[in-house]
Design a protein around this motif. Sequence first.
Motif, PDB file in Angstrom:
ATOM      1  N   TYR A   1      -7.316  -1.781   4.956  1.00 37.08           N
ATOM      2  CA  TYR A   1      -7.894  -2.711   5.912  1.00 37.08           C
ATOM      3  C   TYR A   1      -9.098  -3.271   5.629  1.00 37.08           C
ATOM      4  O   TYR A   1     -10.053  -3.557   6.273  1.00 37.08           O
TER       5      TYR A   1
ATOM      6  N   SER B   1      -4.167  -2.229  -0.050  1.00 38.22           N
ATOM      7  CA  SER B   1      -2.939  -2.901   0.513  1.00 38.22           C
ATOM      8  C   SER B   1      -3.602  -4.328   0.675  1.00 38.22           C
ATOM      9  O   SER B   1      -4.663  -4.492   1.307  1.00 38.22           O
TER      10      SER B   1
ATOM     11  N   ASN C   1      -6.393   4.742  10.457  1.00 33.98           N
ATOM     12  CA  ASN C   1      -5.076   4.457  11.137  1.00 33.98           C
ATOM     13  C   ASN C   1      -4.430   5.814  11.465  1.00 33.98           C
ATOM     14  O   ASN C   1      -4.279   6.657  10.752  1.00 33.98           O
TER      15      ASN C   1
ATOM     16  N   SER D   1      -1.568  -6.393   2.723  1.00 34.90           N
ATOM     17  CA  SER D   1      -0.598  -6.696   4.026  1.00 34.90           C
ATOM     18  C   SER D   1      -1.414  -7.007   5.099  1.00 34.90           C
ATOM     19  O   SER D   1      -1.095  -8.213   5.764  1.00 34.90           O
ATOM     20  N   LYS D   2      -2.496  -6.601   5.396  1.00 35.29           N
ATOM     21  CA  LYS D   2      -3.474  -6.969   6.584  1.00 35.29           C
ATOM     22  C   LYS D   2      -4.613  -8.208   6.418  1.00 35.29           C
ATOM     23  O   LYS D   2      -4.224  -9.033   6.990  1.00 35.29           O
TER      24      LYS D   2
ATOM     25  N   ASP E   1      -7.251   5.822   0.694  1.00 40.48           N
ATOM     26  CA  ASP E   1      -6.103   4.654   1.305  1.00 40.48           C
ATOM     27  C   ASP E   1      -7.162   3.592   1.782  1.00 40.48           C
ATOM     28  O   ASP E   1      -7.755   3.761   2.970  1.00 40.48           O
TER      29      ASP E   1
ATOM     30  N   GLY F   1       0.765  -1.159  -0.040  1.00 38.79           N
ATOM     31  CA  GLY F   1      -0.032  -0.105   0.094  1.00 38.79           C
ATOM     32  C   GLY F   1       0.934   1.271   0.121  1.00 38.79           C
ATOM     33  O   GLY F   1       0.367   2.194  -0.732  1.00 38.79           O
ATOM     34  N   THR F   2       2.083   1.220   0.628  1.00 41.92           N
ATOM     35  CA  THR F   2       2.979   2.408   0.601  1.00 41.92           C
ATOM     36  C   THR F   2       3.357   2.716  -0.889  1.00 41.92           C
ATOM     37  O   THR F   2       3.356   3.855  -1.183  1.00 41.92           O
TER      38      THR F   2
ATOM     39  N   TRP G   1      -1.951   8.241   9.241  1.00 41.83           N
ATOM     40  CA  TRP G   1      -0.893   7.344   9.123  1.00 41.83           C
ATOM     41  C   TRP G   1       0.498   8.452   9.079  1.00 41.83           C
ATOM     42  O   TRP G   1       0.295   9.217   8.157  1.00 41.83           O
TER      43      TRP G   1
ATOM     44  N   ARG H   1       4.837  -7.545   0.193  1.00 39.08           N
ATOM     45  CA  ARG H   1       4.820  -6.092  -0.487  1.00 39.08           C
ATOM     46  C   ARG H   1       3.796  -6.129  -1.722  1.00 39.08           C
ATOM     47  O   ARG H   1       4.034  -6.363  -2.878  1.00 39.08           O
TER      48      ARG H   1
HETATM   49  N1  PMP Z   1      -2.105   3.124   4.518  1.00 42.06           N
HETATM   50  C1  PMP Z   1      -2.308   3.007   5.883  1.00 42.06           C
HETATM   51  C2  PMP Z   1      -3.315   3.672   6.606  1.00 42.06           C
HETATM   52  C3  PMP Z   1      -1.480   1.868   6.513  1.00 42.06           C
HETATM   53  O1  PMP Z   1      -2.148   1.845   7.854  1.00 42.06           O
HETATM   54  C4  PMP Z   1      -0.605   1.238   6.291  1.00 42.06           C
HETATM   55  C5  PMP Z   1       0.117   0.187   6.765  1.00 42.06           C
HETATM   56  N2  PMP Z   1       0.762   0.514   8.088  1.00 42.06           N
HETATM   57  C6  PMP Z   1      -0.222   1.484   4.626  1.00 42.06           C
HETATM   58  C7  PMP Z   1      -1.149   2.328   3.990  1.00 42.06           C
HETATM   59  C8  PMP Z   1       0.898   0.594   4.061  1.00 42.06           C
HETATM   60  O2  PMP Z   1       0.678  -0.795   3.962  1.00 42.06           O
HETATM   61  P1  PMP Z   1       1.744  -1.626   3.472  1.00 42.06           P
HETATM   62  O3  PMP Z   1       2.365  -2.290   4.576  1.00 42.06           O
HETATM   63  O4  PMP Z   1       1.038  -2.573   2.558  1.00 42.06           O
HETATM   64  O5  PMP Z   1       2.759  -0.847   2.414  1.00 42.06           O
END
Ligand code: PMP
Length: 416
Positions: free
Chosen positions: A231, A260, A200, A262-263, A228, A119-120, A146, A271
Amino acid sequence: MTSPASGSSAPAHSVASTNRFSHIATAPPDPILGLGEAFNADPNPEKMNLSVGVYQDSSGKTPILPSVKAAEAKLLADEKSKGYLSIDGLPDYRAAVAQMVFGNSLDHKRLGVVQTPGGTGAVRLAADFLADQLSPIRVWMSVPTWANHQSIFNAAGLTTENYRYLTVDKTRLDFSAMCDDLRTKTTPGDAVLLHACCHNPTGVDPTADDWKVLAELFAERRLMPVIDFAYQGFGDGIEADAIGVRTMLSRVSEAIICTSFSKNFGLYSERVGSLVLVAAGAESAAASHSQLKRLVRSNYSNPPRHGGAIVATILADPALTTQWRGEVDEMRRRITKLRSDFVEGMVRTGVDRDFSFLLDQKGMFSFSGLTAMHADELRYKHGIYIVGSGRINVAGMSEARMNHLCQAVASVLRGD
Ligand code: PMP
């Protein structure tokens, strides 16, 4: 003079000594990751880490989902090549992402989807795209947001501005203040960053009705939503969490969504994320997509394969999809249960502080209303690590040690 051919070990040329990096000061450590390092070094056997940004199960581990393991077994057996992906990633993955975010709520020809490194990576690509194609453009973000948001948009050369988000006690949404700022301080054409769900660091989300008001406001003020969506599935469910995005796109024709996995797939280190650009029509979507690819090419060239292939494998297989949805539901239900266990546990301590607002917050994180001083005391007196802002990772709470946690929080609130 000795020549190298003579067998001597003396160098033929001495190293030209420059000192170009000597003025560089050490960058401050990331505040949240730094806490994780301090936690690991803490010998306290009672320690509890509520500061990290990853899901933890009841044994404190960040598990690999069984559906992911099953997809990986398939990939291992079937994978034919490690050749590069195309600049925008795996086609099946990109189609699956579009379906997850929008379902059939809009014509997918209006979308430009790019698989990104997490997501980053998606947020950074969004920032680069805004700077490259829509500059000058200001980006509005909630206070708080965030921490990486501001850094990323600033790194892309964009000006960032803030809108109000929370009530003074920092536990609930101040929706009228948020709307007031967006209505009176923005200029038409500005970009506004929203969290699709599970905000977040606060856990405080707009309701479905609030999203309708926001969609109207964005349409009226001609604001550009950058949403964004990190989640999906952790708030109310995979479909339910898409309501905000879909409501916005029912009133506004253009947006950028950053997702993203990731979660919700537990694929943190793989990634895997994506940028989904929504344009008013198919032609502008295709042109914007080509510009996104140009930006990717000069940055990381093309995304990593493995994580995207796992997601695509799961979402292409009905049985694996059902299994995965069940696993996401289980993570979400556990978090919801921990929230209520904590609120009830705090009532039992008899301390004079109502934590019931935690029940209305969504996702892994909660703003607890605890201060930086409370955070320090929790850490040094009780081995409990929370972020100085008062952010707690609810998934880091442990069912077995809930009483210890509640007693510790009560103790710092009483000032023992
Ligand atoms: N956006 C938000 C609001 C997040 O909390 C996060 C993860 N902490 C990300 C983006 C980035 O996620 P990723 O780990 O997939 O890069």
